[in-house]
Design an enzyme around this catalytic site. Structure first.
Site, PDB file in Angstrom:
ATOM      1  N   GLY A 250      -1.876  -9.271  -7.762  1.00  0.00           N
ATOM      2  CA  GLY A 250      -0.860  -9.033  -6.750  1.00  0.00           C
ATOM      3  C   GLY A 250      -1.445  -8.651  -5.415  1.00  0.00           C
ATOM      4  N   GLY A 253      -1.829  -3.146  -2.039  1.00  0.00           N
ATOM      5  CA  GLY A 253      -0.878  -2.066  -1.824  1.00  0.00           C
ATOM      6  C   GLY A 253       0.372  -2.126  -2.675  1.00  0.00           C
ATOM      7  N   THR A 254       0.365  -2.944  -3.713  1.00  0.00           N
ATOM      8  CA  THR A 254       1.566  -3.051  -4.529  1.00  0.00           C
ATOM      9  C   THR A 254       1.545  -2.088  -5.706  1.00  0.00           C
ATOM     10  OG1 THR A 254       0.506  -4.975  -5.498  1.00  0.00           O
ATOM     11  CG2 THR A 254       2.293  -5.377  -3.957  1.00  0.00           C
ATOM     12  N   GLY A 255       0.506  -1.277  -5.783  1.00  0.00           N
ATOM     13  CA  GLY A 255       0.508  -0.237  -6.804  1.00  0.00           C
ATOM     14  C   GLY A 255      -0.292  -0.562  -8.048  1.00  0.00           C
ATOM     15  N   GLU A 473       7.074 -12.363  26.782  1.00  0.00           N
ATOM     16  CA  GLU A 473       7.882 -11.833  25.676  1.00  0.00           C
ATOM     17  C   GLU A 473       9.336 -12.284  25.784  1.00  0.00           C
ATOM     18  OE1 GLU A 473       6.401 -10.680  23.184  1.00  0.00           O
ATOM     19  OE2 GLU A 473       4.482 -10.420  24.195  1.00  0.00           O
TER      20      GLU A 473
END
Ligand SMILES: Nc1ncnc2c1ncn2[C@@H]1O[C@H](COP(=O)(O)OP(=O)(O)OP(=O)(O)O)[C@@H](O)[C@H]1O
Ligand SMILES: [Zn+2]
EC number: 3.4.24.-
Length: 662
Positions: A250, A253-255, A473
């Site tokens: 994965g 930072g998805t654990g 912008e």
């Protein structure tokens, strides 16, 4: 040479096996394993042993002087004048009592000499303070001097030791460089072959499945793994095979780390954690030794969990590396495979590994009996985000206006780590303003910081630059508002943030898992809007659009090569333009199509980009008056949110303000 004189921990190994090491910036309570691996220590040890022996030998010869030739005083005098002598041994024969009684006016150094030494008729004097005159004086007083070693001593000394000193210096230097870390690590020069795994004992793993949210399927699958560890007999009785390896796949930072730790916490077993990169060293064989050591340690602490983060660092396909250095990695990988095959399921060690590049992993790793269980962990959906936010706000005082559901809705694409960061940033902001509670405004500012990077208000921007940025912008904003399929605008700003001078931030209404052609074309079109506005207003273009152009080109290329979205080339995969960058297994297919096709791809990509650019031009030419107004207000206010923008531009057929964040 498998035995070495290093002190080994006691047989039971339990008392002195682990020494608390305060990790730099880490949590206290992490333990570094102090494994023993004679094989791994071998190179450093052998060298130092040899050097030590040599030094001992030279020292003995140097100081004993028993079998050294004695030279006369005259010889000694000529020797002294010829060269620097570090040390001499002086023998007194007749007047030892005179010196002892202090009658003899001996040089200061002589007087300091331990009397017992004098009684044995021999003592050493440092020559720099023992001058020729002093020698003369002594001789006059009747002390017979005999010098036992000549001037060549220093030369011999240097000749013998210089290479070793240089070598040792180099060794330390290299070691420091390679470990690339603080001196604490360099102190332990014999730790080459030890795994750098950190161990957390079962009493310290406090993480449980309750601390992980939004990954319910993964937890369900892993629940079984916990049972294997806590109740192995149950499975062995019915002949079931316990999986040895679990691979967590994965995005960052998805654990994944969190989940692995939670398994250890649930099963109440020790947890060894190491990163794949920690195995890789410059020296051949070190990585393999570390793997061996890690498994040895784990077996001793079974039942336990080994967690290897970023396993792709060692687990890349073999035979695919370019240039040097991959031999070592291959050896490490082979060792890992050997160890995985070697430990039986009875040993109750479960290997969990994580990666976000499963595509580059060596297929041998994924074979049954190794990482036979693969669990994909994706970024959380809206419900997952809500649950994760709830976990991370458990102990934070929230103001009444903070709505977790709204926060979850307004953070699509955020990973678990992003959400943890969001709460933390908001708390920091609240603390900075000395608030007692965290407010919704804190969360909004924190989200902007995560989405767009921190503001750099101190950066000096000239008025001209500001104007250019504002038009750029405003161009993005107007084009996206008038292009069907665009993402909703979240905010536009000309305050420098992160690496850009200005920014238009988009926030999709929901999690998108696939993209259609209309959406992709819209993305290319509004990406080019900034540059088109510059051209239209200033009849010039700046380097500020480089990033936009890159993004647009990337999408167009993928549309043609990967997603089969070009009419003339059809749904054929022409290779992922990015894969060649990685020297993994994709190295072999650089191009699998003809020269003409390559040409056609280029033409198609250009057609898409030019078409989108025309569309952007049309929009901005029609909306020129609005463009001027929007840019003017932007210069004045510097930041506008979605609602403010819509008040100026009116609705278009494209992006609407995100109702949650506006
Ligand atoms: N599903 C989740 N539930 C609760 N918190 C999470 C979740 N995912 C991530 N976090 C938070 O983010 C932090 C970092 O996550 P973690 O290190 O486990 O991610 P990872 O997938 O291992 O990332 P990487 O691939 O970069 O190593 C965790 O310590 C936790 O605070
Ligand atoms: Zn831009």
């Amino acid at each position: 040479m498998s035995e070495n004189p290093v002190k080994r921990p006691g047989k039971d190994g339990s008392r002195n096996k682990f020494k608390p090491v305060q990790e730099e910036g880490g949590t206290p309570g992490w333990f570094r394993s102090k494994g023993e691996s004679p094989q791994g220590k071998f190179p450093g040890f052998l060298l130092f042993l040899m050097a030590g022996l040599l030094m001992l030998f030279v020292f003995l010869r140097f100081f004993s002087g028993t079998d050294a030739p004695e030279i006369t005083y005259n010889e000694y005098k000529s020797v002294l004048s010829r060269a620097l002598v570090t040390e001499v041994t002086v023998k007194t024969y007749e007047d030892k009592s005179a010196i002892l009684s202090g009658k003899l006016n001996a040089p200061a150094q002589l007087q300091l000499i331990d009397k017992t030494t004098l009684q044995t008729n021999r003592f050493a004097v440092r020559v720099p303070s023992f001058t020729l005159e002093q020698a003369d004086m002594l001789t006059e007083k009747g002390v017979r001097l005999k010098v036992e070693k000549g001037s060549s001593d220093l030369n011999t000394f240097l000749a013998l030791f210089a290479p070793w000193i240089i070598f040792a210096a180099l060794y330390f230097f290299l070691f420091r460089r390679m470990s690339g870390q603080n001196g604490a690590q360099a102190k332990n020069i014999f730790s080459f072959g030890k795994s750098r795994a950190k161990m957390v004992s079962e009493f310290e793993v406090k993480t449980t499945f309750k601390d992980v949210a939004g990954v319910d399927e993964a937890i369900e699958e892993l629940q079984e793994t916990v049972e294997f560890l806590t109740n192995p007999e149950k499975f062995q009785k019915i002949g079931g095979k316990i999986p040895k390896g679990v691979l967590l796949l994965g995005p960052p930072g998805t654990g994944k780390t969190l989940l692995a730790k939670a398994i250890a916490g649930e099963a109440k077993v020790p947890f060894f954690s190491i990163s794949g990169a920690d195995f890789v060293e410059m020296f051949v064989g070190v990585g393999a030794a570390r793997v061996r050591d890690l498994f040895e340690q784990a077996k001793k602490n079974a039942p336990c969990i080994i967690f290897i983060d970023e396993i792709d660092a060692v687990g890349r396909s073999r035979g695919a590396g370019l240039g040097g250095g991959h031999d070592e990695r291959e050896q490490t990988l082979n060792q890992l495979l050997v160890e995985m095959d070697g430990f039986t399921t009875n040993e109750n060690v479960i290997l969990i590994a994580a990666t976000n590049r499963p595509d580059v992993l060596d297929s041998a790793l994924l074979r049954p009996g190794r990482f036979d269980r693969q669990i994909t962990i994706d970024k959380p959906d809206i419900r997952g985000r809500e649950a994760i936010l709830k976990i991370h706000t458990r102990n934070t005082p929230l103001d009444g206006d903070v709505d977790i559901t709204v926060l979850a809705k307004s953070s699509p694409g955020f990973s678990g780590a992003d959400l943890a960061n969001l709460v933390n940033e908001a708390a920091l902001l609240a603390a900075r303003h000395e608030q007692v509670l965290i407010t919704a405004v804190n969360f909004e500012q924190a989200r902007d910081k995560i989405l767009m990077g921190p503001e750099r208000r101190s950066m000096f921007i000239s008025d001209e630059q500001k104007k250019l940025t504002a038009y750029h912008e405003a161009g993005h904003v107007l084009v996206s508002i008038h292009t069907k399929g665009s993402d909703p605008i979240h905010k536009v700003t000309i305050i420098p943030r992160g690496r850009s001078l200005g920014l238009t931030a988009y926030l999709p209404l929901e999690d998108r898992y696939t993209h259609n052609r209309e959406y992709l074309l819209a993305m290319i079109t509004y990406a080019l809007g900034g540059r088109v506005a510059e051209e239209l207003v200033f009849q010039e273009c700046s380097t500020g659009a480089a990033n936009d152009i890159e993004k647009a080109t990337d999408i167009a290329r993928r549309m043609v090569r990967q997603w089969g979205m070009s009419e003339s080339l059809g749904p054929i995969n022409y290779g992922d333009s990015h894969k060649e960058v990685f020297l993994g297994k994709d190295y072999s297919h650089i191009r699998e199509y003809s020269e003409e096709t390559a040409l056609q791809i280029d033409v198609e990509v250009r057609n898409i980009i030019m078409g989108c650019m025309e569309n952007a031009k049309t929009v901005l030419s029609e909306q020129l008056a609005v463009l001027h107004r929007l840019a003017g207000i932007l210069i004045e206010k510097e930041s506008l949110n979605a609602r403010e923008i819509q008040e100026i531009t009116g609705p278009g057929q494209g992006a609407l303000p995100n109702p949650v964040t506006a």
